[in-house]
Design a protein around this motif. Structure first.
Motif, PDB file in Angstrom:
ATOM      1  N   THR A  49      -7.580   8.636   1.239  1.00 25.98           N
ATOM      2  CA  THR A  49      -6.865   7.419   1.592  1.00 25.98           C
ATOM      3  C   THR A  49      -7.644   6.658   2.651  1.00 25.98           C
ATOM      4  OG1 THR A  49      -5.569   8.668   3.207  1.00 25.98           O
ATOM      5  CG2 THR A  49      -4.581   8.331   1.038  1.00 25.98           C
ATOM      6  N   ARG A  76      -4.297   2.657   1.432  1.00 21.19           N
ATOM      7  CA  ARG A  76      -4.591   2.687   0.005  1.00 21.19           C
ATOM      8  C   ARG A  76      -5.051   4.081  -0.397  1.00 21.19           C
ATOM      9  NH1 ARG A  76      -8.139  -1.670  -1.013  1.00 21.19           N
ATOM     10  NH2 ARG A  76      -9.810  -0.443  -0.154  1.00 21.19           N
ATOM     11  N   ASN A  77      -4.551   4.554  -1.542  1.00 17.02           N
ATOM     12  CA  ASN A  77      -5.005   5.811  -2.145  1.00 17.02           C
ATOM     13  C   ASN A  77      -6.217   5.438  -2.984  1.00 17.02           C
ATOM     14  OD1 ASN A  77      -5.328   8.310  -3.315  1.00 17.02           O
ATOM     15  ND2 ASN A  77      -3.317   8.381  -4.263  1.00 17.02           N
ATOM     16  N   ASP A  88      -1.765  12.108  -6.460  1.00 17.60           N
ATOM     17  CA  ASP A  88      -0.724  11.338  -5.790  1.00 17.60           C
ATOM     18  C   ASP A  88      -0.531  11.927  -4.396  1.00 17.60           C
ATOM     19  OD1 ASP A  88      -0.544  10.183  -8.255  1.00 17.60           O
ATOM     20  OD2 ASP A  88       1.479  10.906  -8.696  1.00 17.60           O
ATOM     21  N   LEU A 130       1.936   7.620  -3.360  1.00 18.09           N
ATOM     22  CA  LEU A 130       0.940   6.654  -3.842  1.00 18.09           C
ATOM     23  C   LEU A 130       0.128   7.276  -4.968  1.00 18.09           C
ATOM     24  CD1 LEU A 130      -0.598   5.155  -0.583  1.00 18.09           C
ATOM     25  CD2 LEU A 130       1.162   4.191  -2.044  1.00 18.09           C
ATOM     26  N   LYS A 131      -0.002   6.554  -6.052  1.00 19.69           N
ATOM     27  CA  LYS A 131      -0.864   6.975  -7.157  1.00 19.69           C
ATOM     28  C   LYS A 131      -2.268   6.436  -6.901  1.00 19.69           C
ATOM     29  CE  LYS A 131       2.820   7.062 -10.630  1.00 19.69           C
ATOM     30  NZ  LYS A 131       3.192   8.381 -10.274  1.00 19.69           N
ATOM     31  N   GLU A 132      -3.227   6.901  -7.672  1.00 19.26           N
ATOM     32  CA  GLU A 132      -4.612   6.464  -7.528  1.00 19.26           C
ATOM     33  C   GLU A 132      -4.710   4.944  -7.604  1.00 19.26           C
ATOM     34  OE1 GLU A 132      -8.932   7.076  -9.716  1.00 19.26           O
ATOM     35  OE2 GLU A 132      -7.232   8.264 -10.342  1.00 19.26           O
ATOM     36  N   GLU A 134      -3.268   2.731  -5.721  1.00 17.98           N
ATOM     37  CA  GLU A 134      -2.118   2.014  -5.167  1.00 17.98           C
ATOM     38  C   GLU A 134      -2.222   1.908  -3.647  1.00 17.98           C
ATOM     39  OE1 GLU A 134       1.561   2.893  -8.220  1.00 17.98           O
ATOM     40  OE2 GLU A 134       1.430   4.090  -6.398  1.00 17.98           O
ATOM     41  N   SER A 135      -1.504   0.924  -3.099  1.00 18.72           N
ATOM     42  CA  SER A 135      -1.430   0.732  -1.653  1.00 18.72           C
ATOM     43  C   SER A 135       0.028   0.709  -1.211  1.00 18.72           C
ATOM     44  CB  SER A 135      -2.090  -0.584  -1.242  1.00 18.72           C
ATOM     45  OG  SER A 135      -3.458  -0.562  -1.508  1.00 18.72           O
ATOM     46  N   THR A 136       0.240   1.029   0.039  1.00 16.99           N
ATOM     47  CA  THR A 136       1.575   0.924   0.614  1.00 16.99           C
ATOM     48  C   THR A 136       1.878  -0.550   0.858  1.00 16.99           C
ATOM     49  OG1 THR A 136       0.796   1.009   2.907  1.00 16.99           O
ATOM     50  CG2 THR A 136       1.304   3.120   1.832  1.00 16.99           C
ATOM     51  N   THR A 137       3.130  -0.846   1.140  1.00 18.18           N
ATOM     52  CA  THR A 137       3.459  -2.173   1.647  1.00 18.18           C
ATOM     53  C   THR A 137       2.947  -2.225   3.082  1.00 18.18           C
ATOM     54  OG1 THR A 137       5.600  -1.393   2.423  1.00 18.18           O
ATOM     55  CG2 THR A 137       5.519  -2.363   0.206  1.00 18.18           C
TER      56      THR A 137
END
Length: 189
Positions: A49, A76-77, A88, A130-132, A134-137
């Protein structure tokens, strides 16, 4: 003559027995000496991450006017290496300050309390895995330093003030939620 007949009858049986023994030894030797090479098809998953910050250069504004600074911070992952090897994960962030006296005047803009939970340990926990890729808010979209909450002796240090972000992640597989994943992480440390 009877003895010759016996010899003629036992000779094929004896030959067949010898052939059977030789075939048995050969098969056993082949079984015991046979080997094959195979590539290990098991791959180790990665949990990589990174912090993503959007922080444009601020316009200089006098401290007394309590300027607002835009700053979006998320995690971000990231996909590293072969596609599909990223696992994840659950993430958490901590926020640190270069000066604790100035930090007392921080007012967060749009602090996301729907997707992030502020834990008793000081970390902000993102509730969803988080999946590959993806980013958090964003945890927040900016901040303001309320100069009325900062001791006047420290006002001149505000331009050098820094907000430090630290993040960690833990694999999500095998856990029903972020609390369980982080509890297991703490239990293993």
């Amino acid at each position: 003559m009877t003895e010759n007949k016996k010899k003629r009858k036992t000779a094929p049986v004896l030959c067949a027995g010898c052939m059977f023994c030789l075939l048995g030894i050969g098969a056993t030797a082949a079984y015991l000496t046979s080997w094959d090479e195979a590539e290990n098809l098991v791959a180790v998953g990665q949990n990589t991450t990174e912090i993503v910050e959007e922080f444009p250069d601020p316009t200089p504004v006098p401290v007394e006017e309590n300027p607002e600074y835009p700053k979006k911070v998320s995690v971000r992952n990231s996909a590293e290496g072969k596609n599909g090897s990223q696992v994840d994960c659950y993430v958490r962030m901590s926020v640190g300050y270069s000066h604790s006296e100035i930090a007392q005047g921080i007012v967060w803009k749009e602090l996301d309390t729907e997707n992030w939970i502020h834990g008793k340990d000081g970390y902000y926990y993102f509730k969803k895995p988080l999946k590959e890729g993806e980013s958090t808010t964003p945890l927040f979209t900016g901040f303001m330093i309320d100069s009325s909450k900062v001791d006047t002796a420290y006002l001149e240090l505000i331009p050098e003030f820094e907000i430090q972000i630290y993040e960690e992640s833990v694999q999500a597989d095998g856990f029903s939620d972020y609390e369980q994943a982080w509890a297991d992480f703490h239990a293993s440390v």
